[in-house]
Design a protein around this motif. Structure first.
Motif, PDB file in Angstrom:
ATOM      1  N   ILE A   1      24.854   5.379  25.672  1.00 14.23           N
ATOM      2  CA  ILE A   1      25.220   6.707  25.929  1.00 14.23           C
ATOM      3  C   ILE A   1      26.508   6.934  26.614  1.00 14.23           C
ATOM      4  N   ASP A   2      27.328   7.997  26.034  1.00 11.38           N
ATOM      5  CA  ASP A   2      28.585   8.203  26.717  1.00 11.38           C
ATOM      6  C   ASP A   2      28.294   9.280  27.865  1.00 11.38           C
ATOM      7  N   ASP A   3      28.432   8.756  28.853  1.00  7.72           N
ATOM      8  CA  ASP A   3      28.044   9.516  30.192  1.00  7.72           C
ATOM      9  C   ASP A   3      29.071  10.858  30.206  1.00  7.72           C
ATOM     10  N   ALA A   4      30.480  10.704  30.028  1.00  8.49           N
ATOM     11  CA  ALA A   4      31.300  11.950  29.941  1.00  8.49           C
ATOM     12  C   ALA A   4      30.993  12.917  28.920  1.00  8.49           C
TER      13      ALA A   4
ATOM     14  N   TYR B   1      30.180   9.515  14.457  1.00  6.17           N
ATOM     15  CA  TYR B   1      29.412   8.132  14.614  1.00  6.17           C
ATOM     16  C   TYR B   1      29.736   7.648  15.903  1.00  6.17           C
ATOM     17  N   GLY B   2      28.851   6.869  16.257  1.00  3.23           N
ATOM     18  CA  GLY B   2      28.481   6.316  17.363  1.00  3.23           C
ATOM     19  C   GLY B   2      28.091   6.872  18.708  1.00  3.23           C
TER      20      GLY B   2
ATOM     21  N   PHE C   1      20.268  11.660  21.477  1.00  5.05           N
ATOM     22  CA  PHE C   1      18.731  11.345  21.935  1.00  5.05           C
ATOM     23  C   PHE C   1      18.514  11.524  23.502  1.00  5.05           C
ATOM     24  N   GLU C   2      19.310  11.138  24.110  1.00  4.06           N
ATOM     25  CA  GLU C   2      19.191  11.354  25.775  1.00  4.06           C
ATOM     26  C   GLU C   2      18.924  12.888  25.915  1.00  4.06           C
TER      27      GLU C   2
ATOM     28  N   ILE D   1      13.021   5.789  19.840  1.00  3.16           N
ATOM     29  CA  ILE D   1      11.775   5.248  20.647  1.00  3.16           C
ATOM     30  C   ILE D   1      12.474   4.290  22.018  1.00  3.16           C
ATOM     31  N   ALA D   2      13.507   3.568  21.675  1.00  3.22           N
ATOM     32  CA  ALA D   2      14.166   2.963  22.763  1.00  3.22           C
ATOM     33  C   ALA D   2      14.696   3.724  23.813  1.00  3.22           C
ATOM     34  N   ARG D   3      15.018   5.106  23.683  1.00  5.39           N
ATOM     35  CA  ARG D   3      15.341   6.243  24.377  1.00  5.39           C
ATOM     36  C   ARG D   3      14.144   6.815  25.015  1.00  5.39           C
ATOM     37  N   GLN D   4      13.054   6.481  24.613  1.00  2.00           N
ATOM     38  CA  GLN D   4      11.665   6.942  25.091  1.00  2.00           C
ATOM     39  C   GLN D   4      11.548   8.486  24.660  1.00  2.00           C
ATOM     40  N   ARG D   5      12.047   8.795  23.395  1.00  2.00           N
ATOM     41  CA  ARG D   5      11.783  10.130  22.902  1.00  2.00           C
ATOM     42  C   ARG D   5      10.819  10.085  21.696  1.00  2.00           C
ATOM     43  N   PRO D   6       9.702  10.765  21.826  1.00  2.82           N
ATOM     44  CA  PRO D   6       8.881  10.931  20.487  1.00  2.82           C
ATOM     45  C   PRO D   6       9.425  11.272  19.423  1.00  2.82           C
TER      46      PRO D   6
END
Length: 433
Positions: free
Chosen positions: A229-232, A321-322, A328-329, A352-357
């Motif tokens: 995740i890019d927080d900014a 890209y990237g 997803f977050e 799925i790893a980001r816990q998104r259905p």
């Protein structure tokens, strides 16, 4: 085995002794010109175990997979193995050149503890040279791709052998099911078999030898690190869109855009203020997708042009890209692109790893067992048209509002790759340097 099967196996071993290595290298280089994702001309000698790096001191584990799909599982396992044993080096081979990219970052960060090669062909002398050079302490196959000379050579050297992420309703089942007698011969070489579907535990008893340990853990891809995740960037997007519900369509193909926009229009009637992020499979698709949306009367900012959307923009094309982890977050759900109209699919485990259905247009030909597995777990819904996609969007949003936590079991199981790594390391015996 019966007499016929023994004769076929002997004929195979004989043929693999007489094929010239120079011919194999030449064919690999020729194939690299037409299928660069499968071969690398400069590294063609690796196909006959030539030009190999020096074997490091200490214990060496061989992990082998075919391409990017099962390499994702081996990447997760390699991280766990390295974390459990400080003296360990992992030699990772893949059948395709494209599969090498999965391990590039791990190899860079590993301080020499990860070595990546193209898998040698199962020629007798090449396989013997490969095994003699590396003197493995453990060999691990991902899902399948077992070859007779390699299995026989590992057995002769007393190297314990494991197969991980086995799926009898997928590649492994097809591999042994087409030729059950030689399939049983191959499976008899394994000391540990990891399966990720409960029904496969019983099925395994029909194939493995007595004494083989059968381990039931989730799919290794479920324990992969979540995309970055890019927080900014996340902060900027939330400052613009606030608490608006966001749905993401990831890795979409051009021919899916009209259907996805139809679904979005329907869902937005039930979910006021809903926003949509379209992430192209290739960033070069950005203008084509924007033109499709503009023709329907939408104003569509692009990541590659405007940078970020405005507060009132309902649509945004993330042609970059990237940054998939950030998109997803933001989302309450994800449609996996390239799954409508015969698309081959995309890795679903990043979402799925980001816990998104997720929603998928189909059980894709690229990863059929993976998508079926996620459907059975309630983490994926098959939505083949605009109406069902819209219904999925609405249902996922409602579930989020109601606090329906479908990922509780997923979180409870996380970290299981380390347990599997410890079981694999227990197979190893002390071997000289």
């Amino acid at each position: 085995m019966g007499r016929g099967e023994r004769l076929v196996l002997r004929a195979y071993f004989g043929l693999m002794r007489v094929i010239p290595e120079s011919l194999a290298v030449a064919l690999a280089r020729r194939r690299a010109r037409t299928r660069p994702g499968e071969e690398n001309a400069e590294r063609a000698p690796e196909r006959v175990a030539r030009g190999m790096p020096r074997r490091p001191e200490g214990r060496v584990v061989w992990l082998h997979s075919i391409g990017p799909g099962d390499s994702t599982a081996n990447l997760t396992l390699a991280r766990a193995l390295l974390g459990e044993a400080a003296d360990l080096t992992c030699l990772i081979t893949t059948r395709t050149a494209e599969g090498q990219k999965v391990f590039a970052r791990l190899a860079e960060e590993s301080d020499g503890r990860v070595i990546v090669m193209l898998a040698p062909l199962d020629l007798y002398r090449a396989t013997r040279r490969f095994l003699d050079h590396w003197r493995f302490d453990l060999a691990i196959y991902g899902e399948g791709d077992m070859w007779p000379n390699a299995l026989r050579g590992l057995a002769a050297a007393g190297v314990p052998v494991a197969l991980v992420n086995g799926q009898f309703n997928g590649r492994l089942g097809r591999l042994v099911g087409r030729r059950p007698v030689p399939g049983r011969w191959a499976m008899a070489h394994f000391d540990l078999l990891h399966v990720f579907r409960g029904e496969c535990v019983e099925e395994a008893g029909n194939w493995v030898r007595p004494g083989c340990e059968v381990v039931h853990h989730p799919n290794l891809k479920m324990d992969a690190p979540a995309p970055r995740i890019d927080d900014a960037l996340l902060g900027e997007m939330r400052a613009r869109w606030g608490d608006a519900p966001v749905f993401v369509c990831g890795s979409v193909a051009d021919n899916e855009i009209d259907t996805l926009l139809d679904a979005f229009c329907r869902a937005r009637q039930a979910v006021p203020g809903m926003k949509l992020i379209l992430v192209p499979r290739w960033k070069e698709q950005g203008e084509t997708i924007a033109a499709t949306a503009r023709a329907r009367g939408w104003t569509v900012p692009r990541r590659a042009v405007e940078g970020l959307p405005g507060a009132e923009d309902p649509l945004f094309i993330a042609d970059s890209y990237g940054e998939m982890g950030t998109w997803f977050e933001m989302a309450f759900g994800v449609f996996m692109g390239h799954t409508l109209f015969g698309g081959i699919g995309h890795n679903p485990y990043e979402a799925i790893a980001r816990q998104r259905p997720i929603l998928s247009g189909s059980i894709t030909p690229l990863l059929p067992a993976d998508y079926t597995y996620l459907v059975d777990m309630g983490l994926c819904r098959i939505t083949p048209d605009a109406e069902s996609i819209a219904r999925g969007m609405i249902d996922y949003h409602q579930a989020m509002q109601e606090g329906d936590d479908r990922f509780a079991a997923f979180r409870a199981a996380q970290g299981f790759s380390h347990d599997l790594a410890r079981r694999l390391l227990a197979l190893m015996t002390d071997r000289p340097g």
